[in-house]
Design an enzyme around this catalytic site. Structure first.
Site, PDB file in Angstrom:
ATOM      1  N   THR A 272      -0.748   7.604  -0.880  1.00  0.00           N
ATOM      2  CA  THR A 272      -2.058   7.529  -1.546  1.00  0.00           C
ATOM      3  C   THR A 272      -2.936   6.416  -0.984  1.00  0.00           C
ATOM      4  OG1 THR A 272      -1.276   5.944  -3.186  1.00  0.00           O
ATOM      5  CG2 THR A 272      -0.964   8.278  -3.712  1.00  0.00           C
TER       6      THR A 272
ATOM      7  N   ARG B 208       0.851  -1.172   0.000  1.00  0.00           N
ATOM      8  CA  ARG B 208       0.000   0.000   0.000  1.00  0.00           C
ATOM      9  C   ARG B 208       0.888   1.223   0.000  1.00  0.00           C
ATOM     10  NH1 ARG B 208      -4.478   1.118   4.573  1.00  0.00           N
ATOM     11  NH2 ARG B 208      -2.634   1.569   5.794  1.00  0.00           N
TER      12      ARG B 208
ATOM     13  N   ASP C 290       4.886  -5.792   9.726  1.00  0.00           N
ATOM     14  CA  ASP C 290       5.981  -5.467  10.646  1.00  0.00           C
ATOM     15  C   ASP C 290       5.935  -6.344  11.893  1.00  0.00           C
ATOM     16  OD1 ASP C 290       7.083  -3.581   9.022  1.00  0.00           O
ATOM     17  OD2 ASP C 290       6.104  -1.876   9.977  1.00  0.00           O
TER      18      ASP C 290
ATOM     19  N   ASP D  24       0.687  -2.594  12.354  1.00  0.00           N
ATOM     20  CA  ASP D  24       1.127  -3.011  11.020  1.00  0.00           C
ATOM     21  C   ASP D  24       1.392  -4.522  11.041  1.00  0.00           C
ATOM     22  OD1 ASP D  24       2.892  -1.565   8.409  1.00  0.00           O
ATOM     23  OD2 ASP D  24       2.976  -3.710   8.820  1.00  0.00           O
TER      24      ASP D  24
HETATM   25  C1  PRP Z   1      -1.100  -4.385   4.720  1.00  0.00           C
HETATM   26  C2  PRP Z   1      -1.968  -5.606   4.884  1.00  0.00           C
HETATM   27  C3  PRP Z   1      -2.829  -5.561   3.660  1.00  0.00           C
HETATM   28  C4  PRP Z   1      -3.014  -4.077   3.433  1.00  0.00           C
HETATM   29  C5  PRP Z   1      -4.394  -3.678   3.876  1.00  0.00           C
HETATM   30  O1  PRP Z   1      -0.064  -4.621   3.846  1.00  0.00           O
HETATM   31  O2  PRP Z   1      -1.245  -6.802   5.039  1.00  0.00           O
HETATM   32  O3  PRP Z   1      -2.261  -6.181   2.529  1.00  0.00           O
HETATM   33  O4  PRP Z   1      -2.032  -3.417   4.236  1.00  0.00           O
HETATM   34  O5  PRP Z   1      -4.629  -2.352   3.595  1.00  0.00           O
HETATM   35  P1  PRP Z   1      -5.732  -1.883   2.539  1.00  0.00           P
HETATM   36  O6  PRP Z   1      -6.966  -2.699   2.817  1.00  0.00           O
HETATM   37  O7  PRP Z   1      -5.922  -0.444   2.858  1.00  0.00           O
HETATM   38  O8  PRP Z   1      -5.203  -2.113   1.167  1.00  0.00           O
HETATM   39  P2  PRP Z   1       1.039  -3.487   3.500  1.00  0.00           P
HETATM   40  O9  PRP Z   1       0.554  -2.636   2.382  1.00  0.00           O
HETATM   41  O10 PRP Z   1       1.411  -2.787   4.757  1.00  0.00           O
HETATM   42  O11 PRP Z   1       2.222  -4.311   2.900  1.00  0.00           O
HETATM   43  P3  PRP Z   1       3.205  -5.351   3.592  1.00  0.00           P
HETATM   44  O12 PRP Z   1       2.382  -6.587   3.896  1.00  0.00           O
HETATM   45  O13 PRP Z   1       4.218  -5.592   2.553  1.00  0.00           O
HETATM   46  O14 PRP Z   1       3.739  -4.730   4.858  1.00  0.00           O
HETATM   47  N1  URA Z   2      -2.330  -2.610   7.131  1.00  0.00           N
HETATM   48  C1  URA Z   2      -1.929  -3.021   8.363  1.00  0.00           C
HETATM   49  O1  URA Z   2      -0.980  -3.824   8.490  1.00  0.00           O
HETATM   50  N2  URA Z   2      -2.607  -2.565   9.428  1.00  0.00           N
HETATM   51  C2  URA Z   2      -3.649  -1.735   9.322  1.00  0.00           C
HETATM   52  O2  URA Z   2      -4.238  -1.352  10.360  1.00  0.00           O
HETATM   53  C3  URA Z   2      -4.035  -1.298   8.042  1.00  0.00           C
HETATM   54  C4  URA Z   2      -3.363  -1.764   6.961  1.00  0.00           C
END
Ligand code: PRP
Ligand code: URA
Length: 209
Positions: free
Chosen positions: A108, A104, A203, A200
């Site tokens: 944006t 994400r 993380d 997160d």
């Molecule tokens: C997180 C999570 C989802 C997304 C959800 O991933 O694991 O994939 O955010 O958010 P959304 O519904 O607003 O799209 P992130 O983008 O942080 O990526 P990562 O798993 O690589 O840390």
């Molecule tokens: N992605 C995450 O990992 N946590 C949130 O709360 C939203 C998006």
């Protein structure tokens, strides 16, 4: 219209509370996510088709049921979705695993796709897309788009925690997709994080940041 199932099983709720706790470290977070994924998989597979077979018990022949051998696929949204794969595979070990890489954009909040690898027989499989978090819904909607573009027809989406905004986004973009959630939270904050959520997920799962 796709259905939304919120699992209120006490074991799922108990473990989810521990997952949310900011004092829960990476090792425990990973183990709990795996356990909740297994418990959710038990519920999500409730409608798998069965067929009748004859089995010889030590006493006599018996008519009994086995899984009809439907082809399944599990698709984690990278990164955090990886934390739910093994938990599901414990119950359906014959499933194949595809991957959709999305992150994400922090400004944006739009999903950016960077990797897709699915089983070759996409058209013949039913898929469960897994990701711990459904926030704005952008990532889930895009992952499902990606699967459909490659021929997937029957898709379920499973996550630990959802915001109402994310549920609405999937319902609008993919009304054929059923959604399975361990908890439906209150809202998103100004940074697009789920409130109260768990922070997160990527993380916390991988110990980054
Ligand atoms: C997180 C999570 C989802 C997304 C959800 O991933 O694991 O994939 O955010 O958010 P959304 O519904 O607003 O799209 P992130 O983008 O942080 O990526 P990562 O798993 O690589 O840390
Ligand atoms: N992605 C995450 O990992 N946590 C949130 O709360 C939203 C998006």
């Amino acid at each position: 219209m796709g259905k939304v199932y919120v699992f209120d099983h006490p074991l799922i709720q108990h473990k989810l509370t521990m997952i949310r706790d900011k004092e829960t470290g990476t090792k425990e977070f990973r183990e709990l996510t795996d356990e909740v994924a297994t418990l959710m998989a038990f519920e999500i597979t409730r409608d798998l088709p069965l067929e009748e077979v004859t089995v010889q018990t030590p006493v006599c022949d018996a008519k009994a049921k086995v899984l009809a051998g439907k082809k399944l696929g599990i698709v984690p949204i990278l990164r955090a979705g990886i934390g739910m794969v093994d938990g599901v595979l414990k119950l359906i070990p014959a499933a194949k695993v595809g991957h959709v890489g999305l992150y994400r954009d922090p400004e944006t909040l739009q999903p950016v796709e960077y990797y897709v690898k699915l089983p070759t027989d996409v058209e013949e499989r039913d898929f469960i897309v897994v990701d711990p978090m459904l926030a704005t819904g952008g990532s889930a909607v895009e992952a499902i788009n990606s699967l459909k573009k490659r021929g997937a027809k029957n898709i379920k989406f499973m996550c630990l925690i959802a915001a109402p905004e994310g549920v609405e986004a999937i319902k609008e973009a993919h009304p054929d997709v059923d959604i399975y959630i361990a908890a439906l939270d209150e809202k998103l904050n100004e940074k697009g994080y789920i409130v109260p959520g768990l922070g997160d997920a990527g993380d916390r799962l991988f110990g980054t940041k």
